[in-house]
Design an enzyme around this catalytic site. Sequence first.
Site, mmCIF file in Angstrom:
data_model
loop_
_atom_site.group_PDB
_atom_site.id
_atom_site.type_symbol
_atom_site.label_atom_id
_atom_site.label_comp_id
_atom_site.label_asym_id
_atom_site.label_seq_id
_atom_site.Cartn_x
_atom_site.Cartn_y
_atom_site.Cartn_z
ATOM 1 N N SER A 177 31.777 28.965 0.660
ATOM 2 C CA SER A 177 32.889 29.410 1.015
ATOM 3 C C SER A 177 34.145 28.445 1.958
ATOM 4 O O SER A 177 34.080 27.442 1.364
ATOM 5 C CB SER A 177 32.799 30.828 1.558
ATOM 6 N N ASP B 168 40.976 28.937 -0.339
ATOM 7 C CA ASP B 168 39.717 28.392 0.421
ATOM 8 C C ASP B 168 38.801 27.744 -0.836
ATOM 9 O O ASP B 168 39.011 27.990 -2.186
ATOM 10 C CB ASP B 168 38.950 29.392 0.783
ATOM 11 N N ASP C 200 35.904 28.279 -2.630
ATOM 12 C CA ASP C 200 35.225 28.984 -3.903
ATOM 13 C C ASP C 200 36.452 29.879 -4.368
ATOM 14 O O ASP C 200 36.272 30.848 -5.065
ATOM 15 C CB ASP C 200 34.075 29.816 -3.426
ATOM 16 N N ASP D 109 38.269 32.522 -3.097
ATOM 17 C CA ASP D 109 38.311 33.973 -2.980
ATOM 18 C C ASP D 109 39.038 34.437 -1.921
ATOM 19 O O ASP D 109 39.629 35.859 -1.675
ATOM 20 C CB ASP D 109 37.038 34.607 -2.819
#
Length: 379
Positions: A101, A242, A244, A246
Amino acid sequence: MPTQAPLIISISGIRGLVGQSLTNDVVANFCSAFATTLPSGASVILARDTRPSGEEFIQVAAQALSHVGCRVYDLGACPTPTAKLMVTELAAQGAVIITASHNPAPWNGLKLVRGDGIFLNAEQGARVEALFHTQSFRQGSGGSIEKVSFAEVKKLHIERILGHIDAEAIRRARFAVSVDPCNGTGGLILPDLLAALGVEAHFINAEPNGLFAHEPEPVPANLVHLGQAVRQNGSALGFAIDPDADRVTLVDDEGQAVGEDSTLALAVQAVTSRQSGPVVTTLSTSQAVSDAAQANGCPVFLTPVGEVHVVEKMIAENAVIGGEGNGGVILTQIDPGRDAAVGLVLVLEAMASRGQSLRQLLAALPSYSIEKRKATCSP
């Protein structure tokens, strides 16, 4: 940072330092433990963010899952929300996403997803962790690994988003924006999405190679380059994504960061102004989010921190929108979790439907002070 950082196991997933606390064996054993909790012969979605370490980890994960008898659908580099959407789309029994993440480049990790496309809750995660420690894995046969075309997956995700927003209002507004995906998976989907909405998009750090141009967490200290891009390109606003994809945070037309909670507050404002219903967020989210919902006559439910808590409560209450104050916006009609692409388009919808700039929209919301700091502590 200690030389041997611990393996962090929480409701947000598993994270560790690559080659130290997170190794091929750790990845393989967690995947085997997870597969053991699924029905025999289960289908599992597999995806990763763009970190270079993910290339090897995803191969390790695919082999471990197939050895326990799973049918693996390998999406390769793919936004976390897209992978979660594909769990329900392909009627899979779960997913493993290789990502750390917003953590810095030396880290990687795993996010585990159940058959409804939602992250494991605390009880389900504890069961996987217990199997990981005891290495009590089911022996399976008949496993397989199948590569899935990301182009088709991306098209599906974009179509789903366009079907749940006021796309025409955004097209009429003819926005110019700047976007910083921080060399993550947002660069794989946002150019096509913004093009479909007629948005003039100026990208920086768009190559999805995982070689982050700056620290990847989208907090004000890391948005300096984006602020410069907004000013240089005369953009209406900027979006920081960010790795990834999300979470999304904003800078205004002067290049100033406006705070993570603003994304959700504006998204809530956009959705509840056209659709009445409950709104769900966490106890750590700014009161401005609740105010935006209540201004449109919508009840607000607060949950503990953690995406799974928000999504489960959204489903229980049939919520119209939910999310976390870290820039994570959730429309369960699109996919069951935080989605930076959804947050981005809802902010544009809020601006387009009211004919106001980002700063004008924010000025109309009550102003609160919130400070978030990280503290190092022992386990």
